[in-house]
Design an enzyme around this catalytic site. Sequence first.
Site: not given
Ligand code: NAD
Length: 471
Positions: A191-192, A195, A213, A247
């Site tokens: 994720g981001s 987070v 990741e 990503c």
């Molecule tokens: N490195 C990689 O392989 C890869 C792959 C895909 C996406 N990404 C990254 O992910 C991001 C986009 O995805 P997104 O918008 O779903 O990310 P996000 O961080 O908003 O959410 C990811 C996950 O975290 C959970 N989450 C959200 N807020 C949270 C909190 N406060 N506490 C705990 N869990 C929480 C969400 O429910 C979701 O399941 C981009 O930055 C992208 O570059 C990385």
Amino acid sequence: MNPMNKFQAQFEALRQRTPALRSEGVAARRARLQKLSSWLHAHRTEIQQALYADFRKPATETDLTEIWTSLVELKHTSSHLKKWMAPRKVGASMALLGTRSWVQVEPKGVVLIIAPWNYPFYLAVGPLISAIAAGNAVVIKPAEQTPATSALLRRLCEDLFRPDEVLLLEGDKEVATELLKLPWDHIFFTGSPAVGKIVMRAAAEHLSGLTLELGGKNPAVVDETADLRDAAEKIVWGKFLNNGQTCVAPDYLLVQESVQPALLTELTDAIQRAYNPDGAGIEQSDSLARIVNAQHFARLAGLLEDAQTKGATVAAGGTVDETQNYIEPTILTNVPATARVLEEEIFGPLLPVLTFKTLRETAEYVNARLKPLAQYVFSTSAENRRYLLENVSAGGAGVNETVLHFAHPELPTGGVGNSGLGKAHGHAGFLAFSNEKGVLRQRVGFTGIKAMYPPYTGRVKQLVALLVKYL
Ligand SMILES: NC(=O)c1ccc[n+]([C@@H]2O[C@H](COP(=O)([O-])OP(=O)(O)OC[C@H]3O[C@@H](n4cnc5c(N)ncnc54)[C@H](O)[C@@H]3O)[C@@H](O)[C@H]2O)c1
């Protein structure tokens, strides 16, 4: 006293299952992977439909980036699993002559996978493959923004696994927050970066193992020696696949000044060939996904407006349609440094193009910012390619290609610094979910090493001094 965690009972059930899982051999783990593979083949159409329902992802893109990628990981893991699970012998050093040493892997135990919405199927199933191959009990928390895929993933888990082996728990950040309070043996988060920091703090509470990741701003450098048509086609594919919500998509371009006009023409033509081959308009294309939801649409439309207000030129695209969560593949030039599109990860179909004179400038520009997840280099000069690979820090890289390094099952995938911690895929993914136990076996009764035990008499001191001297 802390109130009982909502998921405590399920967590305990998974924990109790771990002794049985860790004693399983290769055959049992392979059988689990095989069942997963058959399920993917049998439910291909439903997977395509779920992704289409979530953000109009084209079926062919789902085949390529969600199903095929999962099958590649499955096949690779299955065929290498025996070797990965086998103890690895390590030679003895001089001082330890007579001993035998090896590395043996064991599962970490109970692990949590938190997945994002952008490749909602593959980014849950990929880490699941590594986790079960390594012998763990698993909880998956999929993304809430893609409910159709999340529901299908739940079915997958219910069809294939006992709930004390692989459990899928749907929900938003409230569910994730509650889950993160538990003492996981490993947390695998995609994720981001924002987070990711929250997850890292939660992992610290129990010193849980951690893979992050994350994302970042991935530069693609195109120098004057590049084959511009080839580079443009690959950049357009990697950037607008999943409508930019990738990503490892190129986030922005750094183009050598002398070739910028020609590259812009090639990029514009490549967009038309890919998404408007019959002239009906890009919005009619069934090869382009939509932005995942209204919130991300508003974020991206805001980035575009901010750039234009600050003086950027729209060199191609620029159309947005709120009713469809549609944003046209858009190329921006003359983008001022203060534009937000140059500060935040874009994660959508906006492509700022910056120019440079020397390669050194590009390395300095990238290295002055947070470390990217991927870097791309388009050049026919071996010297230029080497310079950029050696002088720019990034999680991974593609040379005369975009995105594909992510699909190679034996390339460790992940970020560095702000773009992530630890690596995934293939052997790296298996190791992320394993503890590598270093074992040394001594002969019973062997007295050699005892010559250095206390009391530290003159003879012991001489012996230790010799050891130090000859190293
Ligand atoms: N490195 C990689 O392989 C890869 C792959 C895909 C996406 N990404 C990254 O992910 C991001 C986009 O995805 P997104 O918008 O779903 O990310 P996000 O961080 O908003 O959410 C990811 C996950 O975290 C959970 N989450 C959200 N807020 C949270 C909190 N406060 N506490 C705990 N869990 C929480 C969400 O429910 C979701 O399941 C981009 O930055 C992208 O570059 C990385």
